[in-house]
Design a protein around this motif. Structure first.
Motif, PDB file in Angstrom:
ATOM      1  N   ASP A 201      39.568  35.525  41.238  1.00 34.95           N
ATOM      2  CA  ASP A 201      39.682  36.026  42.337  1.00 34.95           C
ATOM      3  C   ASP A 201      38.976  38.100  42.119  1.00 34.95           C
ATOM      4  OD1 ASP A 201      43.279  38.516  41.412  1.00 34.95           O
ATOM      5  OD2 ASP A 201      42.349  36.499  40.684  1.00 34.95           O
ATOM      6  N   GLU A 202      38.606  37.877  40.556  1.00 33.71           N
ATOM      7  CA  GLU A 202      38.718  39.540  40.514  1.00 33.71           C
ATOM      8  C   GLU A 202      37.381  39.408  39.972  1.00 33.71           C
ATOM      9  OE1 GLU A 202      41.097  41.306  37.266  1.00 33.71           O
ATOM     10  OE2 GLU A 202      42.923  41.303  38.416  1.00 33.71           O
ATOM     11  N   CYS A 203      36.555  38.128  39.684  1.00 33.12           N
ATOM     12  CA  CYS A 203      35.131  38.467  39.628  1.00 33.12           C
ATOM     13  C   CYS A 203      34.168  39.439  40.732  1.00 33.12           C
ATOM     14  CB  CYS A 203      34.869  36.501  39.895  1.00 33.12           C
ATOM     15  SG  CYS A 203      32.933  36.608  39.349  1.00 33.12           S
ATOM     16  N   LEU A 204      32.914  39.745  39.863  1.00 36.89           N
ATOM     17  CA  LEU A 204      32.311  40.632  40.145  1.00 36.89           C
ATOM     18  C   LEU A 204      31.316  39.974  41.573  1.00 36.89           C
ATOM     19  CD1 LEU A 204      31.923  43.030  37.350  1.00 36.89           C
ATOM     20  CD2 LEU A 204      33.596  43.611  39.272  1.00 36.89           C
ATOM     21  N   LEU A 205      31.460  39.316  41.328  1.00 36.74           N
ATOM     22  CA  LEU A 205      30.319  38.135  42.351  1.00 36.74           C
ATOM     23  C   LEU A 205      31.730  38.015  43.810  1.00 36.74           C
ATOM     24  CD1 LEU A 205      28.948  34.968  40.011  1.00 36.74           C
ATOM     25  CD2 LEU A 205      27.901  37.490  41.401  1.00 36.74           C
ATOM     26  N   ARG A 206      30.930  37.492  44.249  1.00 34.94           N
ATOM     27  CA  ARG A 206      31.240  36.963  45.713  1.00 34.94           C
ATOM     28  C   ARG A 206      31.857  36.095  45.446  1.00 34.94           C
ATOM     29  NH1 ARG A 206      30.495  38.728  51.372  1.00 34.94           N
ATOM     30  NH2 ARG A 206      30.285  36.372  51.591  1.00 34.94           N
ATOM     31  N   LEU A 207      33.419  35.770  45.955  1.00 36.88           N
ATOM     32  CA  LEU A 207      34.014  34.449  45.421  1.00 36.88           C
ATOM     33  C   LEU A 207      34.146  33.590  46.156  1.00 36.88           C
ATOM     34  CD1 LEU A 207      38.263  35.661  45.699  1.00 36.88           C
ATOM     35  CD2 LEU A 207      36.400  35.845  44.145  1.00 36.88           C
ATOM     36  N   ASP A 208      33.168  33.492  46.921  1.00 29.36           N
ATOM     37  CA  ASP A 208      32.291  32.375  47.845  1.00 29.36           C
ATOM     38  C   ASP A 208      31.954  31.633  46.483  1.00 29.36           C
ATOM     39  OD1 ASP A 208      34.428  31.916  49.839  1.00 29.36           O
ATOM     40  OD2 ASP A 208      32.808  33.002  51.008  1.00 29.36           O
ATOM     41  N   THR A 209      30.632  32.949  46.634  1.00 29.95           N
ATOM     42  CA  THR A 209      29.607  32.650  45.344  1.00 29.95           C
ATOM     43  C   THR A 209      29.843  31.857  44.363  1.00 29.95           C
ATOM     44  OG1 THR A 209      28.289  34.228  45.994  1.00 29.95           O
ATOM     45  CG2 THR A 209      27.452  33.382  44.572  1.00 29.95           C
ATOM     46  N   VAL A 210      30.967  32.404  43.724  1.00 28.48           N
ATOM     47  CA  VAL A 210      31.293  32.193  42.469  1.00 28.48           C
ATOM     48  C   VAL A 210      31.856  30.878  41.837  1.00 28.48           C
ATOM     49  CG1 VAL A 210      33.542  32.902  41.970  1.00 28.48           C
ATOM     50  CG2 VAL A 210      32.541  32.704  40.413  1.00 28.48           C
TER      51      VAL A 210
END
Length: 311
Positions: A133-142
């Protein structure tokens, strides 16, 4: 939010419990998590909680939890469990919160030395991915990126995959991709349960010799709901220490003190004469209160502080 001097960075002798997403757990009469009877809990409590040792053999795990519940520490302990019990297994750990570039994420996970060695030599590879949930990419993208890369793996025999996320931010599309790869029965979703009274006492004992007094005040002030989450338990301990060994007498005062602690500047790099013009904790709390009121009364989830879009 300021960096907390929080106990999430400390290690306590806790055996944390997990509950299936569709399972249940119980609280004791004082509001603490009831441990299973196998660990000394009352047998009349209906509970589905289990320790990670009972989950370790499952090939694919989605590990969810509320903010501040202690997911990262629990995942770290799970990693140590594998290292201690399966010395021949390869272990790969990555914090997804550090990635904002798709290429780097792919390279450091699916093209890593550990992944390459497992692909060529077989055996066991245990992958631990923290903070989806903290990924700097959009969550849908990751989520789509991870799903695509998992689908490309020729065989998942010997691959143990664990990923953590806040419950509300988890993407079921990634979960469905896992099920397609491992099979529905091999993919399990668990949530991290709150703390038991014994776990709270262990943490309190590490911070003050007055364990009984602290526990009594927590129960008397009816703030057990704060004590059973690691982040807010740490907040109670900080309030206790700054209060000279006592909690404020009411829930409202405890909550206000807790909010002030969260607003206090605790990053030493920012405590310089050059930055003395920054707001005090009291001023920050006032600003945060106005923002919270605006979002509630205007029925908005966030406030945009960027440039006004041109038309």
């Amino acid at each position: 939010m300021p960096v907390l001097e929080d106990m999430a960075a400390r290690l306590y002798d806790w055996k944390r419990y997990w509950v299936p997403r569709d399972g249940s757990f119980a609280f004791d009469f004082e509001g603490f998590l009831a441990a299973p009877s196998s660990d000394g809990g009352w047998s009349w409590h209906k509970t589905d909680v289990v320790g990670f040792d009972e989950l370790a053999a499952k090939p694919c795990l989605v590990l969810l939890g509320e903010p501040g519940i202690g997911k990262s520490i629990a995942l770290g302990n799970a990693r140590k469990h594998v290292i201690g019990t399966r010395p021949s297994a390869r272990v790969l750990f990555r914090n997804l919160g550090e990635y904002g570039d798709e290429g780097r994420l792919i390279e450091e996970i699916f093209q890593s030395r550990e992944f390459a060695a497992w692909s060529s030599a077989g055996g066991e590879l245990h992958v631990f991915l923290d903070s989806f949930d903290e990924c700097l990419l959009r969550l849908d993208t990751v989520a789509a990126l991870l799903a695509d890369r998992l689908k490309r793996i020729e065989s998942v025999d010997g691959l143990f995959f664990r990923i953590t996320s806040r419950t509300a931010e988890w993407r079921t599309g990634l979960e469905e991709a896992m099920q397609q790869k491992w099979g529905e029965e091999s993919v399990k979703v668990y949530e991290l349960a709150p703390l038991t009274k014994q776990q709270v006492q262990v943490a309190v004992a590490a911070n003050t010799p007055h364990v009984n007094k602290f526990m009594r005040e927590v129960i008397d002030r009816e703030v057990v709901s704060f004590a059973i989450k690691p982040l807010t338990l740490d907040l109670l301990l900080r309030i206790w220490k700054t209060g000279g060994g006592s909690l404020p007498p009411t829930q409202r005062e405890i909550y206000e003190r807790g909010c002030l602690e969260l607003c206090a500047e605790s990053n030493p790099d920012r405590q310089t004469p050059r930055l003395r013009h920054e707001l005090s904790a009291e001023h920050r709390l006032a600003v945060a209160s106005q923002i919270a009121a605006a979002t509630i009364f205007c029925k908005r989830l966030a406030i945009w502080i960027g440039l006004k879009p041109s038309h």
